[in-house]
Scaffold this active site. Structure first.
Site, PDB file in Angstrom:
ATOM      1  CG  ASP A 111      -2.027   0.957   1.202  1.00  0.00           C
ATOM      2  OD1 ASP A 111      -2.220   1.575   0.141  1.00  0.00           O
ATOM      3  OD2 ASP A 111      -2.712   1.109   2.217  1.00  0.00           O
ATOM      4  NE  ARG A 155       0.921   0.960   4.375  1.00  0.00           N
ATOM      5  CZ  ARG A 155       0.243   1.911   4.988  1.00  0.00           C
ATOM      6  NH1 ARG A 155       0.888   2.873   5.657  1.00  0.00           N
ATOM      7  NH2 ARG A 155      -1.081   1.952   4.942  1.00  0.00           N
ATOM      8  NE  ARG A 197      -5.224   7.208   1.741  1.00  0.00           N
ATOM      9  CZ  ARG A 197      -5.978   6.175   2.116  1.00  0.00           C
ATOM     10  NH1 ARG A 197      -6.905   6.328   3.054  1.00  0.00           N
ATOM     11  NH2 ARG A 197      -5.846   5.000   1.524  1.00  0.00           N
ATOM     12  CE  LYS A 235      -5.411   3.257  -2.091  1.00  0.00           C
ATOM     13  NZ  LYS A 235      -4.500   2.631  -1.138  1.00  0.00           N
ATOM     14  CG  HIS A 236     -10.623   3.401  -1.245  1.00  0.00           C
ATOM     15  ND1 HIS A 236      -9.989   4.632  -1.265  1.00  0.00           N
ATOM     16  CD2 HIS A 236      -9.817   2.580  -0.529  1.00  0.00           C
ATOM     17  CE1 HIS A 236      -8.865   4.561  -0.558  1.00  0.00           C
ATOM     18  NE2 HIS A 236      -8.732   3.320  -0.109  1.00  0.00           N
ATOM     19  CG  HIS A 266      -9.376   2.186   8.393  1.00  0.00           C
ATOM     20  ND1 HIS A 266      -9.311   3.196   7.472  1.00  0.00           N
ATOM     21  CD2 HIS A 266      -8.441   1.277   8.024  1.00  0.00           C
ATOM     22  CE1 HIS A 266      -8.368   2.919   6.580  1.00  0.00           C
ATOM     23  NE2 HIS A 266      -7.828   1.764   6.883  1.00  0.00           N
ATOM     24  CG  ASP A 320      -9.951  -0.973   1.811  1.00  0.00           C
ATOM     25  OD1 ASP A 320      -8.790  -1.283   2.149  1.00  0.00           O
ATOM     26  OD2 ASP A 320     -10.378   0.192   1.897  1.00  0.00           O
TER      27      ASP A 320
END
Length: 537
Positions: free
Chosen positions: A79, A87, A149, A179-180, A192, A269
């Site tokens: 990701d 990451r 983002r 995404k998303h 989340h 996801d």
């Protein structure tokens, strides 16, 4: 541990192997555990990498080589959006600004170049599937999880930059994953934690949310990631990840029937996100997602062990045996995973394991890819600077006050951000303090060591700590945090010469004698801002 499941052998891959093929699990550590290697040998189709798995380019290249020694065609996913969500560089901050900064520049050649360089670095370390870019139109400025983002709030701007990003990333041999789907921008809820709901009609979806996805598919995006969001105009009961109407009836359906005509992979996801896990559970959610039309199941951001993999495998097998999940639907999903793996393998003919053709992995401890300056160039071009007559150039080391909100899970609390480190390099003696008011501290994953102050006290503490030094106040989405707005106003009222750096979505009016909007909190955004502060005259 769950007992092994056996299926009937056929000329086609076995049921159990297909069930493993569609999973994209994570794991703990910087080397592959024995259980993961064993599952790869038994048919696991992909492995997901998170910040906890990555220390350096050489270590990451060795890790992906370890995986490919067992399964040469394994999909290795990460990701890596650049910007706030990184990451590869979670420990030091990204060398690339995120989408909002690229959208602020709105130069598709630059967006393509940034994505190509990021893709090169991923490929160099053996990563061949990137869960990026975000194609969400950030139409709700209070969105707590998308924000910087996104490329922006204009569907056409988002569309052309999304397409350019896909082209750049895939030119490096790394599959893009937009995404998303069908769009997570028009919500103030983070999936989340809970189930977001987007109450717009189908016409609005087509004219706004879906515009970037169409552009991404036209650009050849190999993968689309579904969102755990409820869109009643598509399905009044099931979130998009679990909805046949969203995945099969819209995303897969031919364009001549009003669909998007996506023929590639659909990945979910993270299934342990509360929007799915708290309502359906990850096992039931996995089965429903496959029935709906998903081809791959992302899991492992939180649940990262063999028990999770076996539980999902067994749930899939049981659903096929009961007739709930048609065998041909699972076979189709597994085949799409293999098709993507074949494409990815074809992008790196003759490459040594863990390295891209013509590349050399960096030495242990070396930073990821320091050769290219395209990220810093993009960050500099994304800066938006506002001056007032109260501004005077900084002639000595300032005091940096970082007003720190709780980061969303996608970003994480561990990735450093701000301008203090770069200002210290340019103006030795720079000091910094981190501030978080009581209402923010209550939402933090860990309780503060001492009771957090109220907003007026935050301002007083900043002024006391700064003394006679100039103040550089660093904020992040100040428009979303009342305490931050109040504390900043108190500081600026007392010290009109304050420099303000907004490193989130610049929705609030500029404040301070010098205001800099970076459009993101990547390391290079902080570097660009620090340069501008020191050079401002």
């Amino acid at each position: 541990m769950t007992a092994a499941v056996t299926g009937t052998d056929t000329p086609a891959p076995s049921l159990v192997r297909d069930a493993l093929t569609v999973l994209q699990p994570g794991f703990e550590g910087t080397e592959a555990p024995e259980w993961l290697l064993r599952q790869l040998a038994e048919g696991l189709g992909a492995v997901a990498l998170f910040a906890r798995n990555i220390e350096s380019p050489a270590q990451l290249a060795a890790l992906t080589a370890q995986l490919r020694a067992v399964r040469p065609d394994v999909l290795v996913a990460a990701d890596e959006e650049g910007g706030d969500v990184t990451r590869l560089e979670a420990r030091g901050g990204s060398s690339f600004p995120g989408n909002l900064a690229l959208g602020a520049v709105d130069d598709v050649k630059l967006t393509r170049a940034v994505a190509a360089e990021l893709g090169r670095r991923l490929a160099e370390c053996g990563v061949n599937l990137n869960w990026a870019p975000s194609a969400d139109v950030n139409s709700d400025p209070d969105n707590p999880v998308i924000g910087v983002r996104s490329f922006g709030a204009d569907p056409d701007l988002v569309a052309r930059n999304t397409a350019a990003y896909v082209e750049g990333l895939q030119s490096a041999g790394v599959a893009a994953c937009v995404k998303h789907f069908p769009g997570h921008g028009d919500t103030a809820v983070d999936s989340h934690h809970d189930m977001p709901r987007i109450d717009v009609d189908v016409a609005t979806l087509h004219s706004r949310e879906l515009v970037p996805f169409r552009a991404a598919l036209a650009a050849g995006s190999k993968v689309v990631m579904s969102a755990h969001i409820l869109v009643p105009a598509l399905d009044p009961e099931l979130p998009a990840t679990l909805s046949p109407a969203a995945l099969t009836g819209l995303l897969r359906a031919p364009r001549e029937r009003g669909g998007l005509g996506h023929g590639g992979l659909i990945v979910t996801d993270g299934m342990e996100m509360q929007a799915i896990a708290a309502t359906y559970g990850i096992e039931r959610g996995t089965v429903l997602a496959l029935v709906a039309g998903a081809d791959a199941i992302c899991v492992g951001g939180g649940l990262a062990d063999e028990e999770t993999v076996l539980a999902l495998r067994d749930a899939i097998v049981a659903a096929v045996e009961s007739g709930e999940l048609p065998r041909e639907r699972l076979a189709d999903a597994a085949e799409r995973v293999r098709d993507l793996a074949a494409w990815a393998a074809a992008q790196r003919p003759g490459a040594a394991e863990g390295t891209a053709p013509g590349s050399t992995a960096a030495a242990p401890g070396e930073a990821f890819g320091t050769a290219s300056e395209v990220g810093l160039e993009a960050a500099r071009r994304a800066l938006r600077i506002t001056r007032t007559d109260a501004f005077a150039p900084l002639e000595s080391a300032p005091y940096v006050a970082a007003f720190t909100p709780v980061a969303n899970i996608a970003v994480g609390e561990d990735t450093p951000w701000g301008v203090a480190a770069e200002l210290e390099r340019l103006l030795p003696g720079t000091e910094t303090g981190t501030y978080r008011a009581a209402e923010e501290a209550e939402a933090a994953p860990e309780a503060p060591e001492a009771p957090a102050p109220e907003a007026p006290e935050v301002a007083a503490q900043v002024l006391a700590a700064a003394g006679e030094r100039r103040i550089v106040a660093v904020v992040r989405d100040v428009h979303r945090h009342a305490w931050m707005s109040e504390a900043l106003a108190g500081v600026v009222a007392a010290r009109p010469d304050t420099v303000v750096v907004e490193m989130g979505v610049p929705q609030a009016p500029p404040a301070g004698a010098l205001h800099l909007a970076t459009h993101g909190a990547a390391r290079v955004c902080g570097e660009a801002a620090a340069e501008a502060i020191v050079s401002a005259r």
